[in-house]
Design a protein around this motif. Structure first.
Motif, PDB file in Angstrom:
ATOM      1  N   SER A   1     -28.292 -16.082 -31.479  1.00 59.21           N
ATOM      2  CA  SER A   1     -27.222 -15.043 -31.540  1.00 59.21           C
ATOM      3  C   SER A   1     -26.288 -15.254 -32.795  1.00 59.21           C
ATOM      4  O   SER A   1     -26.908 -16.040 -33.535  1.00 59.21           O
TER       5      SER A   1
ATOM      6  N   ASP B   1     -23.280 -15.918 -32.895  1.00 60.25           N
ATOM      7  CA  ASP B   1     -22.413 -17.062 -32.856  1.00 60.25           C
ATOM      8  C   ASP B   1     -23.170 -18.297 -33.489  1.00 60.25           C
ATOM      9  O   ASP B   1     -22.685 -19.220 -33.998  1.00 60.25           O
ATOM     10  N   ASP B   2     -24.464 -18.423 -32.629  1.00 62.92           N
ATOM     11  CA  ASP B   2     -25.113 -19.741 -33.056  1.00 62.92           C
ATOM     12  C   ASP B   2     -25.676 -19.657 -34.379  1.00 62.92           C
ATOM     13  O   ASP B   2     -25.811 -20.931 -35.006  1.00 62.92           O
ATOM     14  N   ARG B   3     -25.936 -18.553 -34.967  1.00 62.49           N
ATOM     15  CA  ARG B   3     -26.379 -18.607 -36.446  1.00 62.49           C
ATOM     16  C   ARG B   3     -25.236 -19.145 -37.226  1.00 62.49           C
ATOM     17  O   ARG B   3     -25.470 -19.984 -37.957  1.00 62.49           O
TER      18      ARG B   3
END
Length: 208
Positions: free
Chosen positions: A75, A77-79
């Motif tokens: 996602s 945010d995770d990136r």
């Protein structure tokens, strides 16, 4: 008048207290596990995702992180979190004792950096450690287009310093990088601790 002497420093494992042999594997295990792709090595994913070689080129970092995130199915945010975690792991903590020693060499020797790097290292390391206040030039592989121990990396650094090989002392934590420097006539020390490195630098500066 004697020519100016120079001390040329590596970054990771020298000016930064970080284990160059461990941090990347640990970072990759964290994030491949989080993405559920634990059986895929980073080198393999770099090939299959056709990631740009950000250790040798500038201006393609956004493409690198976009393609890596896509390949891992992360996602937004995770990136962002993965990228921030990469730089935290990459930079580690500053080796304050050696950085301050280098700062104190002002007026006695030129101080420069030669580092294998990733695009973004200049900005991240400057923000964290303010290297430009101490070292000039700062020679990064992603800007020079060549990694140590290729002799061209050292020759480019010598050119930027305006120095002859015998005027330079090199500090690195990898034997192959010290050997690469020696191949162009630059003496050095394999960094294992600040006291030993500082003693070797002082001996170089005292020598006629």
């Amino acid at each position: 008048m004697a020519a100016q002497k120079w001390v040329l420093f590596d970054v990771g494992g020298v000016l930064e207290a970080v284990d160059d042999d461990a941090w990347q594997d640990e970072w990759w295990r964290r994030w491949s596990g989080r993405a559920g792709i634990e059986d895929v090595g980073l080198d393999s994913l770099i090939v299959t995702a056709e990631l740009p070689p950000i250790d040798l080129v500038s201006g393609r970092a956004e493409e690198f992180w976009q393609r890596l995130g896509d390949a891992m199915g992360l996602s937004g945010d995770d990136r962002a979190a993965m990228r921030a975690d990469f730089w935290d792991a990459y930079c580690g903590e500053g080796n304050d004792g050696l950085i301050e020693y280098a700062r104190g060499l002002a007026g006695r020797a030129g101080r420069a950096i030669l580092s294998n790097s990733a695009d973004g290292a200049r900005e991240e390391e400057e923000r964290r450690f303010g290297f430009s206040a101490v070292f000039d030039p700062i020679c990064y592989s992603h800007e020079q287009g060549v990694n140590k121990p290729d002799p061209r990396a050292y020759l480019l650094a010598l050119e930027r310093m305006g120095a002859e090989p015998g005027e330079v002392f090199f500090v690195d934590d990898r034997e192959e990088s010290i050997a690469g420097a020696a191949s162009v006539g630059v003496r050095g020390i394999l960094h294992r601790g600040n006291a030993e490195t500082i003693a070797a630098v002082e001996a170089f500066l005292r020598a006629e």
